[in-house]
Scaffold this motif. Structure first.
Motif, PDB file in Angstrom:
ATOM      1  N   UNK A 120       0.830  -1.204   0.000  1.00 12.89           N
ATOM      2  CA  UNK A 120       0.000   0.000   0.000  1.00 12.89           C
ATOM      3  C   UNK A 120       0.863   1.251   0.000  1.00 12.89           C
ATOM      4  N   UNK A 121       0.323   2.325  -0.586  1.00  7.50           N
ATOM      5  CA  UNK A 121       1.054   3.590  -0.710  1.00  7.50           C
ATOM      6  C   UNK A 121       1.405   4.152   0.659  1.00  7.50           C
ATOM      7  N   UNK A 163      -7.491   2.765  -0.408  1.00  8.88           N
ATOM      8  CA  UNK A 163      -6.120   2.315  -0.210  1.00  8.88           C
ATOM      9  C   UNK A 163      -5.529   1.900  -1.562  1.00  8.88           C
ATOM     10  N   UNK A 164      -4.661   2.770  -2.087  1.00  7.57           N
ATOM     11  CA  UNK A 164      -3.960   2.438  -3.318  1.00  7.57           C
ATOM     12  C   UNK A 164      -2.770   1.559  -3.007  1.00  7.57           C
ATOM     13  N   UNK A 165      -2.428   0.685  -3.938  1.00  8.46           N
ATOM     14  CA  UNK A 165      -1.258  -0.162  -3.721  1.00  8.46           C
ATOM     15  C   UNK A 165      -0.607  -0.494  -5.060  1.00  8.46           C
ATOM     16  N   UNK A 166       0.624  -0.908  -4.957  1.00  8.64           N
ATOM     17  CA  UNK A 166       1.396  -1.280  -6.142  1.00  8.64           C
ATOM     18  C   UNK A 166       2.169  -2.565  -5.859  1.00  8.64           C
ATOM     19  N   UNK A 167       2.806  -3.056  -6.902  1.00 10.61           N
ATOM     20  CA  UNK A 167       3.845  -4.070  -6.737  1.00 10.61           C
ATOM     21  C   UNK A 167       5.179  -3.327  -6.727  1.00 10.61           C
ATOM     22  N   UNK A 168       5.948  -3.500  -5.684  1.00 14.20           N
ATOM     23  CA  UNK A 168       7.192  -2.732  -5.588  1.00 14.20           C
ATOM     24  C   UNK A 168       8.201  -3.144  -6.661  1.00 14.20           C
ATOM     25  N   UNK A 175      -6.421  -0.759  -6.202  1.00 15.67           N
ATOM     26  CA  UNK A 175      -7.061   0.125  -5.231  1.00 15.67           C
ATOM     27  C   UNK A 175      -8.181  -0.632  -4.520  1.00 15.67           C
ATOM     28  N   UNK A 176      -8.156  -0.520  -3.197  1.00 19.23           N
ATOM     29  CA  UNK A 176      -9.219  -1.106  -2.379  1.00 19.23           C
ATOM     30  C   UNK A 176     -10.013   0.032  -1.759  1.00 19.23           C
ATOM     31  N   UNK A 177     -11.307   0.061  -2.003  1.00 15.49           N
ATOM     32  CA  UNK A 177     -12.178   1.040  -1.354  1.00 15.49           C
ATOM     33  C   UNK A 177     -12.920   0.334  -0.229  1.00 15.49           C
TER      34      UNK A 177
END
Ligand SMILES: [Cu+2]
Length: 89
Positions: A45-46, A71-76, A84-86
Motif C-alpha cells: 500500500x502507498x 487504499x492504493x497499492x502497487x507491486x514494488x 485500489x481497495x475502497x
C-alpha cells in the motif's frame, strides 16, 4: 460490527496485473492476494498500511481492513502494477 458479516475477497496477481484492480469492500473484510505468475510480486500500500513482501508463484497474503478509506497499492518490483481497495463503513 457483526463478525459473521465480514467477507473474504480474492485478488489474483496474474499477467503482471491485479485482478480485479479495483475492489469495493466493507470494514472488517479480508482481502487475499494470490500470485499466479512465475515472477515474484508484492501488494504494497502507498501509505505502508500493508505490505505482502515478495510473493512467489502460488503464495498468498491476506490483510483485514479495519478502517474505511481508499487504499492504493502497487507491486514494488513493477510499480506500474496498480490496484485500489475502497473500504466502506
Ligand atoms: Cu510485480
Amino acid at each position: 460490527m457483526d463478525e459473521t458479516l465480514s467477507k473474504d475477497h480474492e485478488v489474483l496477481i496474474e499477467d503482471f496485473e491485479f485482478k480485479p484492480a479495483t475492489l469495493q469492500i466493507s470494514v472488517g473484510d479480508t482481502v487475499t492476494w494470490i500470485n499466479m505468475d512465475s515472477a515474484a510480486h508484492t501488494a504494497t500500500s502507498s501509505d505502508e498500511g500493508f505490505d505482502s513482501g515478495s510473493l512467489s508463484k502460488g503464495e498468498s497474503f491476506s490483510f483485514t481492513f479495519e478502517e474505511e478509506g481508499i487504499f492504493g497499492y502497487i507491486c514494488t518490483f513493477h510499480p506500474y502494477m496498480e490496484g485500489e481497495i475502497t473500504v466502506e463503513a
